[in-house]
Write a protein that holds these residues in place. Structure first.
Motif, PDB file in Angstrom:
ATOM      1  N   CYS A  88       0.858  -1.186   0.000  1.00 58.06           N
ATOM      2  CA  CYS A  88       0.000   0.000   0.000  1.00 58.06           C
ATOM      3  C   CYS A  88       0.892   1.233   0.000  1.00 58.06           C
ATOM      4  O   CYS A  88       1.770   1.372   0.857  1.00 58.06           O
ATOM      5  CB  CYS A  88      -0.919  -0.002   1.221  1.00 58.06           C
TER       6      CYS A  88
ATOM      7  N   CYS B 170       0.069   3.473   3.572  1.00 61.62           N
ATOM      8  CA  CYS B 170       0.449   3.041   4.925  1.00 61.62           C
ATOM      9  C   CYS B 170       1.636   2.091   4.936  1.00 61.62           C
ATOM     10  O   CYS B 170       2.174   1.781   5.996  1.00 61.62           O
ATOM     11  CB  CYS B 170      -0.748   2.395   5.634  1.00 61.62           C
TER      12      CYS B 170
ATOM     13  N   CYS C  49      -4.258  -0.210   0.053  1.00 60.10           N
ATOM     14  CA  CYS C  49      -5.066  -1.193   0.773  1.00 60.10           C
ATOM     15  C   CYS C  49      -6.486  -0.636   0.866  1.00 60.10           C
ATOM     16  O   CYS C  49      -6.712   0.574   0.750  1.00 60.10           O
ATOM     17  CB  CYS C  49      -4.472  -1.493   2.142  1.00 60.10           C
TER      18      CYS C  49
ATOM     19  N   CYS D 119      -7.012   2.351   3.355  1.00 65.28           N
ATOM     20  CA  CYS D 119      -6.457   3.648   2.929  1.00 65.28           C
ATOM     21  C   CYS D 119      -7.263   4.224   1.763  1.00 65.28           C
ATOM     22  O   CYS D 119      -7.514   5.431   1.711  1.00 65.28           O
ATOM     23  CB  CYS D 119      -4.991   3.503   2.525  1.00 65.28           C
TER      24      CYS D 119
HETATM   25 ZN   LIG Z   1      -2.880   1.302   3.403  1.00 64.13          ZN
END
Ligand SMILES: [Zn+2]
Length: 167
Positions: free
Chosen positions: A83, A86, A116, A119
Motif C-alpha cells: 500500500c 500506509c 489497501c 487507505c
Molecule cells: Zn494502506
C-alpha cells in the motif's frame, strides 16, 4: 498449452511472450526456430515435437520497444504489493487514482498506486492534501528493460534469464 513462451527477435532481443499454441504454430510454419526446449514433447498420434520455452523469429521485425500495459496486476507488481499510503504489504490491494478521476485525474502510470482497502476508503475521492495523506514515493512508469517487462514469468521460467540480461 497455457505455458508462456518467450519470443526473441532475429537479433535475440526479447520482444514478446506468447502462448504455447501460437509458438507451436510459428515453429510449424518455420517463422520461428526453437531456442530452448525445456518442457519435453507434445505428442500427437503421428508426430511428436518439442514443447518450446524460448523461440526466435527467423526474420527481424521492427517494432518499438515493448511497454507494459497498465493493468491492476502490473501496478501491484510495480508497487511491490505494498500500500503506497500506509506501507502495508498485502495481497488485498486496490487501485487508487492519486488525483481522482472525477477531478480530471488520468488513468496513467503516474496517477495510479496500489492502496489497501482501508487507505483507499479513507482517502475517498479527495486529493492528497485534502485527505492529509502522503505517498511512500511518487508513482512512475515501470522500467522498460526486458528483465522487468518479462520478469513476472521468471520464477517459473528460470531458463529465460540468460535471454533477458542486457536488453
Ligand atoms: Zn494502506
Amino acid at each position: 498449452m497455457e505455458a508462456p513462451v518467450l519470443v526473441l527477435n532475429a537479433n535475440f532481443e526479447p520482444i514478446n511472450v506468447c502462448d504455447m499454441r501460437r509458438a507451436v504454430g510459428l515453429l510449424l510454419t518455420e517463422k520461428a526456430s526453437l531456442v530452448v526446449n525445456g518442457r519435453g514433447e507434445i505428442k500427437t498420434i503421428h508426430h511428436s515435437f518439442p514443447r518450446p520455452s524460448v523461440i526466435r523469429l527467423q526474420k527481424m521485425i521492427n517494432r518499438p520497444r515493448a511497454r507494459l500495459k497498465l493493468t491492476r496486476r502490473e501496478v501491484f507488481r510495480r508497487d511491490n504489493y505494498t500500500c503506497q499510503y500506509c506501507g502495508k504489504k498485502t495481497t488485498d490491494l486496490t487501485i487508487d487514482h492519486v488525483t481522482p478521476r472525477h477531478t480530471g485525474g488520468k488513468h496513467v502510470w503516474t496517477n495510479v498506486v496500489a492502496a489497501c482497502p482501508s487507505c483507499n476508503h479513507r482517502k475517498g475521492g479527495r486529493l492528497l492534501g485534502e485527505a492529509n495523506m502522503h505517498l511512500l514515493r511518487p508513482p512512475a512508469e515501470p522500467p522498460t528493460n526486458a528483465n522487468y517487462l518479462f520478469g513476472r514469468h521468471l520464477s517459473e521460467n528460470m531458463e529465460w534469464e540468460t535471454f533477458l540480461i542486457g536488453w
